[in-house]
Design an enzyme around this catalytic site. Structure first.
Site, PDB file in Angstrom:
ATOM      1  CB  SER A 234      -0.906   0.001   1.232  1.00 42.52           C
ATOM      2  OG  SER A 234      -0.148   0.323   2.381  1.00 42.52           O
ATOM      3  CE  LYS A 235      -2.534   3.463  -2.163  1.00 41.58           C
ATOM      4  NZ  LYS A 235      -3.681   2.760  -1.731  1.00 41.58           N
TER       5      LYS A 235
END
Length: 467
Positions: free
Chosen positions: A237-238
């Site tokens: 994820s980011k």
RNA sequence: GCCCUCAUCGUCUAGUGGUCUAGGACACCGGCCUUUCACGCCGGCGGCUGGGGUUCGAAUCCCCAUGAGGGCGCCA
């Protein structure tokens, strides 16, 4: 004929996992002389955007992939955008067949509660009546009794008890087909022979197989490739540092290295730095690792550096130019003198692993004001720096036959004559000439910069307010 | 909760019953090189998730446990 497809939904950027899946699809098609098709799955009318479709296509191309059929290139099984296929009523016939054979039904929901089903009916006209009265109506596929079995190329025999599934909505109340229905219809109509996709679709497969069977259609082969996780083992994820292909592009990772790294993730190939496109013949779906892989940013970075140093310098310059233009990081005046630019990049590439840092290294070589940071200013302010610099200036002016060796010799001689430690002297000179404490090799830098620029820069420091 | 998948150094992997006191790469640590920072070279640390079987012999085969990931949407 082998036909595979990559079918992204245009609801965001191309994810690295998607890029890897696409790469494997592509490799498989090319290896077997088959066709690779791109299909846009935009049945989510709320979240799909044209911009997203555009960027996904651009990123796929950047990865070096091409497709034989797709929304931008057409093909005999088009259109290749599901929203267009809805317009062409391509889902209606199979839908009616399921309704007619009572394998699907209209589901009527409470007016105020579109989650609460109040009635099932096979009658289209009855469904219409309800719709008129304001009820939402969907078409649901009936899950049959028994088991669904299929052979996954990676995981072998898969067996699901149908009772673990609920009936599934195949047409939404807005009239659009849902994913599980649209893929089946499209894969069949597009004559897809191998469905190679992410493992997140594994449990969708038995549902889709039931639809294939209900329609009496031949099954494609299935293969599910594992997902990519972040360094801590949770889904990438980011917060791990970026998940989109564009993120890596923007940070100066080059296409060749990126694709190399993605290919290495799971492809059991006895090579490290290689061009997947040149190794098509060694590609086998069966070799892809069946376990989830963790995305290693550090290794990608290392790999990028390997590619940077290995590639022809003019290609590097070209890649850099494209990158800096796309991300608006520098102007074209940098590239007026091709050979100068190549020389600069040649000495800089030895020390960096991505285009962003390459830019930092190369920047001071090009015309413009030097930005001295705190550290650099302190070095210029150190005692006798002026004296040392004027000695260096004289020596540099006196060099005959400009070469790296001559530059080195002249500068070393000054250091000895002035009885200053080389380390200290070289840092003063380095900062005066390039404005930074970390640069490519000093002698190479001065050589590449040329006598004229070097002299001018030293004089600027000597005459400037800095001292 | 139910269903599915997976399991070799921190990470990516080689390994398919004996050649494994488990090989390579990244990362990490140390050394060399050296004008900064790197690159490069050399060396080191580090692993078969656990427990039962099968077998003369298991990282390799079977079972269970555990852990991790996925799915169970009118998202794809």
């Amino acid at each position: 004929m082998i036909r595979v497809r990559f079918a992204p939904s245009p609801t965001g950027y191309l994810h690295v996992g998607g890029a890897r899946t696409a790469l494997f699809d592509w490799l498989f098609a090319r290896k077997n002389g088959g066709k690779f098709v791109l299909r846009i799955e935009d049945t989510d009318t709320q979240r799909s955007t044209k911009e997203s479709e555009r960027s996904i296509i651009e990123d796929l191309k950047w990865c070096g992939l091409d497709w034989d059929e797709g929304p931008d290139v057409g093909g005999e099984f088009g259109p290749y955008r599901q929203s267009d296929r809805v317009k062409f009523e391509m889902y209606d016939e199979p839908l009616n067949e399921l309704l007619k054979s009572k394998k699907a039904y209209h589901a009527i929901y409470e007016i105020d509660d579109p989650k609460k089903m109040i009635k099932k009916t096979y009658s289209g006209s009855e469904a219409k009546e309800y719709r008129k009265k304001g009820h939402s109506v969907t078409v649901n596929f009936k899950i049959s009794k028994g088991k669904t079995v299929f052979e996954d190329i990676a995981k072998g025999k898969m067996e699901f008890d149908n009772s673990t599934f609920d009936d599934l909505v195949i047409v939404k109340s807005n009239g659009y087909p849902t994913y599980n229905f649209a893929v089946v219809v499209d894969d069949h109509l597009m004559q897809i022979s191998h469905v190679v996709r992410g493992e997140d679709h594994l449990t969708n497969t038995p549902k889709q197989i039931m639809i294939y069977e209900a329609l009496g259609w031949e099954l494609p082969k299935f293969m599910h490739i594992p997902l990519i996780l972040g360094p801590d083992g949770t889904p990438l994820s980011k917060r791990h540092g970026g998940t989109s292909v564009d993120h890596f592009r923007a940070h100066g990772i080059m296409s060749k290295a990126f694709v190399n790294y993605l290919a290495l993730l799971g492809w059991g190939i006895e090579a490290e730095i290689f061009n997947p496109i040149k190794r098509i013949n060694d590609f086998r779906l069966e070799n892809i690792s069946p376990k989830p892989v963790i995305f290693d940013y550090a290794k990608l970075e290392w790999m990028n550096g390997q590619h940077m140093r290995k590639m022809p310098i003019e290609i590097l310059v070209k890649e850099f130019r494209e990158w800096s233009q796309k991300y608006s990081l520098s102007s074209l005046k940098w590239f007026e003198e091709a050979s100068y630019t190549e020389n600069v990049f040649e000495i800089c590439r030895q020390k960096v692993n991505d285009l962003m840092i390459l830019r930092d290294f190369a920047e001071p070589f090009f015309d413009g004001e030097l930005n001295f940071d705190e550290k650099a200013k302190n070095i210029l302010d150190s005692s006798h720096s002026q004296l040392y610099l004027s000695s260096a200036l004289t020596a540099i002016k006196d060099i005959h036959d400009w070469s790296v060796e001559k530059v080195e010799k002249a500068i070393r001689t000054v250091a000895e004559k002035e009885e200053i430690s080389k380390k200290k002297f070289f840092q003063i000179l380095r900062v005066a000439v390039l404005g930074k404490t970390v640069t490519p090799g000093l002698f190479e830098s001065i050589y590449v910069l040329g006598r004229e620029r070097t002299v001018l820069r030293i004089e600027n420091v000597l005459n400037g307010k800095e001292i």
